[in-house]
Design a protein around this motif. Structure first.
Motif, short mmCIF file in Angstrom:
data_model
loop_
_atom_site.label_atom_id
_atom_site.label_comp_id
_atom_site.label_asym_id
_atom_site.label_seq_id
_atom_site.Cartn_x
_atom_site.Cartn_y
_atom_site.Cartn_z
N LEU A 53 38.39 -33.64 -22.91
CA LEU A 53 37.96 -34.64 -22.02
C LEU A 53 36.74 -34.87 -22.83
N MET A 54 36.53 -36.26 -23.45
CA MET A 54 35.45 -36.68 -24.02
C MET A 54 34.73 -37.87 -23.55
N ASP A 55 33.41 -37.50 -23.29
CA ASP A 55 32.61 -38.76 -22.93
C ASP A 55 32.54 -39.67 -24.06
N ILE A 56 32.21 -40.87 -23.76
CA ILE A 56 32.17 -41.92 -24.76
C ILE A 56 30.73 -42.19 -25.27
N ARG A 57 29.78 -42.42 -24.61
CA ARG A 57 28.42 -42.33 -25.08
C ARG A 57 27.70 -40.99 -25.08
N MET A 58 27.32 -40.73 -26.48
CA MET A 58 26.82 -39.50 -26.37
C MET A 58 25.73 -39.61 -27.58
N PRO A 59 24.56 -38.63 -27.98
CA PRO A 59 23.89 -38.88 -29.11
C PRO A 59 24.44 -38.33 -30.36
N ARG A 60 24.11 -38.48 -31.52
CA ARG A 60 24.55 -38.02 -32.68
C ARG A 60 25.73 -38.83 -33.17
N MET A 61 26.80 -38.25 -32.49
CA MET A 61 28.23 -38.83 -32.73
C MET A 61 28.97 -39.24 -31.68
N ASN A 62 29.17 -40.50 -31.17
CA ASN A 62 29.84 -40.94 -30.23
C ASN A 62 31.31 -40.38 -29.96
N GLY A 63 31.89 -40.50 -28.69
CA GLY A 63 33.00 -40.09 -28.52
C GLY A 63 34.29 -40.78 -29.20
N ILE A 64 34.09 -42.04 -29.57
CA ILE A 64 35.00 -42.60 -30.10
C ILE A 64 35.06 -42.18 -31.47
N GLU A 76 46.16 -33.65 -40.53
CA GLU A 76 46.32 -32.73 -41.76
C GLU A 76 46.88 -31.61 -41.35
N GLY A 77 46.86 -30.85 -40.23
CA GLY A 77 47.26 -29.98 -39.81
C GLY A 77 48.75 -29.46 -39.63
N ALA A 78 49.06 -28.45 -39.24
CA ALA A 78 50.58 -28.15 -39.06
C ALA A 78 50.85 -28.34 -37.61
N GLY A 79 49.88 -28.07 -36.72
CA GLY A 79 50.08 -28.09 -35.22
C GLY A 79 50.17 -29.50 -34.68
N PRO A 80 50.42 -29.87 -33.23
CA PRO A 80 50.43 -30.99 -32.79
C PRO A 80 48.87 -31.29 -32.83
N PRO A 81 48.46 -32.64 -32.49
CA PRO A 81 47.27 -33.08 -32.30
C PRO A 81 46.86 -32.85 -30.95
N PRO A 82 45.76 -32.81 -30.53
CA PRO A 82 45.13 -32.78 -29.16
C PRO A 82 45.29 -34.22 -28.58
N ARG A 83 45.48 -34.04 -26.95
CA ARG A 83 45.52 -35.35 -26.11
C ARG A 83 44.08 -35.57 -25.94
N ILE A 84 43.43 -36.62 -26.26
CA ILE A 84 42.03 -37.01 -25.72
C ILE A 84 41.87 -38.02 -24.58
N LEU A 85 41.36 -37.44 -23.56
CA LEU A 85 41.04 -38.47 -22.39
C LEU A 85 40.05 -38.56 -22.25
N MET A 86 39.11 -40.11 -22.46
CA MET A 86 37.93 -40.35 -22.41
C MET A 86 37.47 -40.48 -21.31
N LEU A 87 35.98 -40.03 -20.98
CA LEU A 87 35.30 -39.97 -19.88
C LEU A 87 34.29 -41.34 -19.98
N THR A 88 34.42 -42.32 -19.03
CA THR A 88 33.46 -43.36 -19.00
C THR A 88 32.97 -43.78 -17.59
N THR A 89 31.70 -44.47 -17.60
CA THR A 89 31.22 -44.66 -16.35
C THR A 89 31.83 -45.96 -15.57
N PHE A 90 32.23 -46.96 -16.48
CA PHE A 90 32.89 -48.32 -15.98
C PHE A 90 34.14 -48.39 -16.65
N ASP A 91 35.03 -48.79 -15.44
CA ASP A 91 36.46 -48.99 -16.09
C ASP A 91 36.71 -50.05 -16.99
N LEU A 92 35.87 -50.92 -17.44
CA LEU A 92 36.06 -51.92 -18.26
C LEU A 92 34.93 -51.71 -19.38
#
Length: 234
Positions: A53-64, A76-92
Motif C-alpha cells: 500500500l503505497m502513498d504517492i506524495r512523500m518526501p525524499r522519494m515519491n511513491g511513483i 531481476e529476482g526469482a519470485g513474483p513481483p509485489p502488487r502495488i496499490l497506490m494511496l491517493t487523496t484525489f481520484d484524479l
C-alpha cells in the motif's frame, strides 16, 4: 494463505490506522512499515510482501519512483513481483496515471472505508483489477494525452510489440482496455474465462507489462480503445 502487506505512508496516523485495520483482519498481516519511498524500496527487497500500500506524495522519494524501483528490482529476482496499490487523496490525482504506467496495480482513495480497503487489498493480491471500469476510463481519458508533463502521446501511435499479438490476443486486450472483467470478455467472445486469462497472461508477457492497469493504459495509448471507452477496429 495469508496476504503479506507493506504499508508506506509519510503520515504516521494514517499509516497506523491502516496497519491496525490489516492486523485485525484474518488472512492479512503487516510485514513492515515505511515513511518514504527510500524506506519502501529497502523493505520491499528484504521482506518480499505480496501487496504494498503505497502513498504517492512523500518526501525524499515519491511513491511513483519507489514503485518503479521496486518492480524493476523484483523483475531481476526469482519470485513474483509485489502488487502495488497506490494511496491517493484525489481520484484524479495527476500522479495516478503515471503510477499505473510505472506498473502499479491500481489505486484507492485514503478516505475509503475499511471494508472497501480490505477488499481492494484482497483483489490486488489475487491479481484482479482494483477499480471499476467507469473509474478506469475516467482516469485514463483524463491523462492519456500526456505521459509526462509536456510530453504528448500521439493518438494511435502503436508500440511495435503490438504486432506480436495474435488476432484473439489483440481483441482481448481491446476489450480489457474498456474496463471489462474476464467474465464479460468471455461472454462477449464466446470463450471461457480460463481462456481469457491465458490470452491476458500471454499478452502481458509479450508486451512486458506488470499489471492489468498497464494493459488498460496501453490500449488507450496505442489507439485500440478510443476516448470514451469504446473499442476501435484495427
Amino acid at each position: 494463505m495469508t496476504i503479506r502487506v507493506l504499508v508506506v505512508d509519510d503520515q504516521y496516523l494514517i499509516r497506523a490506522g491502516i496497519v491496525g485495520l490489516l492486523e485485525a483482519t484474518d488472512g492479512m498481516t503487516v510485514v513492515g512499515e515505511a515513511g518514504d519511498g527510500d524506506e519502501a524500496v529497502a523493505q520491499a527487497a528484504g521482506l518480499r510482501p505480496d501487496v504494498i500500500l503505497m502513498d504517492i506524495r512523500m518526501p525524499r522519494m515519491n511513491g511513483i519512483d519507489a514503485a518503479r524501483r521496486i518492480l524493476a528490482d523484483a523483475a531481476e529476482g526469482a519470485g513474483p513481483p509485489p502488487r502495488i496499490l497506490m494511496l491517493t487523496t484525489f481520484d484524479l490525482d495527476e500522479y495516478v496515471y503515471r503510477a499505473l504506467r510505472a506498473g502499479a496495480s491500481g489505486f484507492i482513495l485514503k478516505d475509503t472505508g475499511p471494508k472497501r480497503l480490505l477488499a481492494a487489498v484482497a483483489a490486488v493480491a489475487g491479481g484482479d483489477a482494483l477499480f471499476a471500469p467507469s473509474v478506469t476510463r475516467r482516469l485514463v481519458e483524463a491523462f492519456t494525452r500526456t505521459s509526462e508533463p509536456g510530453e504528448p502521446v500521439e493518438p494511435g501511435a502503436r508500440r511495435p510489440e503490438i504486432a506480436q499479438l495474435t488476432a484473439r490476443e489483440t481483441e482481448v486486450l481491446r476489450l480489457a482496455g474498456t474496463g471489462r472483467s474476464n467474465a464479460e470478455i468471455a461472454e462477449r467472445l464466446f470463450i471461457s474465462e480460463a481462456t481469457v486469462k491465458t490470452h491476458l497472461n500471454r499478452t502481458m508477457a509479450k508486451l512486458d507489462l506488470n499489471s492489468r492497469a498497464q494493459m488498460v493504459v496501453l490500449a488507450y495509448e496505442t489507439g485500440l480503445v478510443a476516448p470514451g471507452g469504446s473499442p476501435r477496429t484495427p
